[in-house]
Design a protein around this motif. Structure first.
Motif, PDB file in Angstrom:
ATOM      1  N   HIS A  45       0.813  -1.127   0.295  1.00 17.51           N
ATOM      2  CA  HIS A  45       0.088   0.186  -0.430  1.00 17.51           C
ATOM      3  C   HIS A  45       0.594   1.167  -0.104  1.00 17.51           C
ATOM      4  O   HIS A  45       0.318   2.277  -0.543  1.00 17.51           O
ATOM      5  CB  HIS A  45      -0.828   0.150   1.047  1.00 17.51           C
ATOM      6  N   LEU A  46       2.163   1.234   0.818  1.00 18.39           N
ATOM      7  CA  LEU A  46       2.894   2.713   0.490  1.00 18.39           C
ATOM      8  C   LEU A  46       3.239   3.309  -0.698  1.00 18.39           C
ATOM      9  O   LEU A  46       3.436   2.430  -1.562  1.00 18.39           O
ATOM     10  CB  LEU A  46       4.688   1.641   1.078  1.00 18.39           C
ATOM     11  N   SER A  47       2.866   4.682  -0.082  1.00 24.07           N
ATOM     12  CA  SER A  47       2.862   4.904  -1.991  1.00 24.07           C
ATOM     13  C   SER A  47       4.272   4.813  -2.391  1.00 24.07           C
ATOM     14  O   SER A  47       4.218   4.875  -3.765  1.00 24.07           O
ATOM     15  CB  SER A  47       3.377   6.708  -1.493  1.00 24.07           C
ATOM     16  N   ALA A  52      -0.784   8.531   0.405  1.00 24.70           N
ATOM     17  CA  ALA A  52      -0.808   9.566   0.783  1.00 24.70           C
ATOM     18  C   ALA A  52      -1.682  10.836   0.951  1.00 24.70           C
ATOM     19  O   ALA A  52      -2.586  11.631   1.188  1.00 24.70           O
ATOM     20  CB  ALA A  52       0.868  10.218   1.093  1.00 24.70           C
ATOM     21  N   ASP A 107      -0.866  -9.069   5.491  1.00 23.39           N
ATOM     22  CA  ASP A 107      -0.313  -7.751   3.889  1.00 23.39           C
ATOM     23  C   ASP A 107      -1.335  -6.684   4.612  1.00 23.39           C
ATOM     24  O   ASP A 107      -1.480  -5.568   3.638  1.00 23.39           O
ATOM     25  CB  ASP A 107      -0.389  -8.062   2.780  1.00 23.39           C
ATOM     26  N   LEU A 165      -1.050  -4.713   7.087  1.00 25.09           N
ATOM     27  CA  LEU A 165      -0.009  -4.294   6.889  1.00 25.09           C
ATOM     28  C   LEU A 165      -0.752  -2.722   6.750  1.00 25.09           C
ATOM     29  O   LEU A 165      -0.408  -1.320   7.055  1.00 25.09           O
ATOM     30  CB  LEU A 165       1.181  -4.185   6.636  1.00 25.09           C
ATOM     31  N   GLY A 166      -1.643  -2.700   5.921  1.00 24.75           N
ATOM     32  CA  GLY A 166      -2.229  -1.102   4.652  1.00 24.75           C
ATOM     33  C   GLY A 166      -2.860  -0.719   5.367  1.00 24.75           C
ATOM     34  O   GLY A 166      -3.253   0.208   5.574  1.00 24.75           O
ATOM     35  N   TYR A 206      -0.967   1.850   8.159  1.00 26.11           N
ATOM     36  CA  TYR A 206      -0.511   2.546   7.472  1.00 26.11           C
ATOM     37  C   TYR A 206      -2.049   3.723   7.181  1.00 26.11           C
ATOM     38  O   TYR A 206      -0.958   4.337   6.998  1.00 26.11           O
ATOM     39  CB  TYR A 206      -0.163   2.140   6.492  1.00 26.11           C
ATOM     40  N   GLY A 216      -2.547   5.163   9.867  1.00 19.99           N
ATOM     41  CA  GLY A 216      -1.694   6.050  10.524  1.00 19.99           C
ATOM     42  C   GLY A 216      -1.470   7.016   9.437  1.00 19.99           C
ATOM     43  O   GLY A 216      -1.685   8.555  10.022  1.00 19.99           O
ATOM     44  N   LEU A 217      -1.901   6.976   8.329  1.00 22.59           N
ATOM     45  CA  LEU A 217      -2.255   8.299   7.861  1.00 22.59           C
ATOM     46  C   LEU A 217      -3.469   9.548   7.901  1.00 22.59           C
ATOM     47  O   LEU A 217      -2.900  10.795   7.960  1.00 22.59           O
ATOM     48  CB  LEU A 217      -2.536   7.903   5.975  1.00 22.59           C
TER      49      LEU A 217
END
Ligand code: CS2
Ligand code: MN
Length: 348
Positions: free
Chosen positions: A284-286, A294, A330, A333-334, A337, A340-341
């Protein structure tokens, strides 16, 4: 946080348990459906009650459906469509009775998502779903024996050929006409029940094998939303489905539709896009893919988005095996994340 974090659960047969889902920080809602009833049939209240109770027993809320499938006869505009739309409306009423607030569906002919491989191994040993144009090119479902992952295995090859011919003949405008009829009957029922209908975009968002696809781009999303101008007629904005096509600018689409209050559900995932239209699903991280996740969350947070969010497909990591795209690790984790954003942007 304003938004409602959710996780898709495929019911008792899902290798991911509700207990594990409830252990993901900030997890609120469960996205599920009655999966053992064919499209066009009513869902039993006992089934809905059972899902609701299982979720509650794990401290979770069952308030999102994905999906109530739309019968092919509705999409094709056959004589049976009226009766089948009535069944659809009855299912919305029943879901609402058990606390559902959002119903996801799609209007893709014959197949849901299309990929050429479900377990492509990356350099780090993780696997994910991919679509390589090279592998797709030259295939003709009318003459070849194609078995693409994700395609409904319950149809015979003959039936699939028949459906593909029928949809090619129907064309885009025919499909629009049938969507319009569907929405004009379904949305008033959703309004009465305080349910928001969330249409999932076509994945990928362009025609495949001459099968028309219409929920694909800004112009068509506008057209779809204008058929019934109501918050009950909203989008499930899937960043990965729309975002694998370079003509869709996801942050801009999110901004446009969140400001109009026409997003009921956000599917958040990342994809890595290639020049020739091929794409790979990523973490998922940009920085792992082509989408600025983000930026997407920033826009949602700054506009006070309070609808549902779920981490869409994840990779298979840490030796997990299971339903492609729908493992625990995963996606968890997504979710962490994305939480958090949201926390960071909502606090400013
Ligand atoms: C989902 C879709 O797994 C996925 O790709 O995003 O299958 C989605 O559930 C349906 O298109 C919604 O009707
Ligand atoms: Mn999706």
């Amino acid at each position: 946080m304003n938004m409602k974090m959710s996780f898709r659960w495929y019911g008792e047969d899902d290798p991911v348990s509700l207990k594990y889902i409830s252990q993901i920080p900030g997890m609120r809602s469960v996205v599920s459906a009655v999966y053992d009833v064919a499209p066009g049939k009513v869902w039993s209240e006992e089934s809905l009650e059972r899902i609701k109770m299982s979720c509650e027993n794990n401290g979770l809320i069952f308030d999102v459906i994905e999906s109530i499938p739309v019968h092919e006869d509705i999409k094709l505009g056959k004589e049976t469509a009226d009766r089948l739309i009535d069944v659809y409306c009855e299912n919305i009423r029943r879901c609402a009775k058990y606390g559902v607030k959002c119903v996801t569906y799609n209007f893709m002919p014959v197949f849901d998502w299309t990929r050429t491989q479900l377990d492509k191994e990356a350099n780090d040993g993780s696997t994910s779903l991919v679509m390589y144009m090279e592998q797709l090119k030259g295939l003709n479902p009318l003459t070849d024996d194609i078995d693409l992952p994700g395609w409904d295995a319950s149809y015979s090859k003959e039936e699939i050929r028949g459906l593909i011919s029928a949809y090619s003949a129907l064309g885009e405008e025919g499909l629009w006409k049938n969507l319009e009829k569907f929405l004009k009957k379904v949305i008033p029922v959703a309004e009465e029940c305080d349910v928001r209908m969330a249409i999932h975009p076509d994945d990928p968002p362009y025609p495949i094998f001459s099968i028309p696809r219409i929920i694909t781009c800004e112009k068509n999303l506008d057209r779809m939303l204008s058929i019934v101008d109501s918050p009950a007629n909203s989008l499930c904005l899937c960043t990965g489905s729309l975002g694998c096509a370079s003509f869709n600018d996801i942050p801009r689409l999110v901004e446009k539709y969140v400001k109009k209050d026409r997003i009921a559900f956000m599917h958040i995932r990342n994809v890595k896009n290639f020049e020739d239209g091929s794409f790979e699903e990523t973490a998922h991280l940009s920085s792992c893919g082509s989408l600025d996740v983000a930026e997407i969350v920033k826009i949602l947070a700054q506009n006070g988005y309070d609808g549902y969010v779920r981490p869409d497909h994840g990779r298979m990591i840490w030796g997990e095996s299971g339903k492609p795209g729908y493992g625990l690790y995963d996606r968890a984790l997504g979710a962490a994340y994305i939480n958090g954003l949201f926390e960071a942007y909502e606090k400013g």
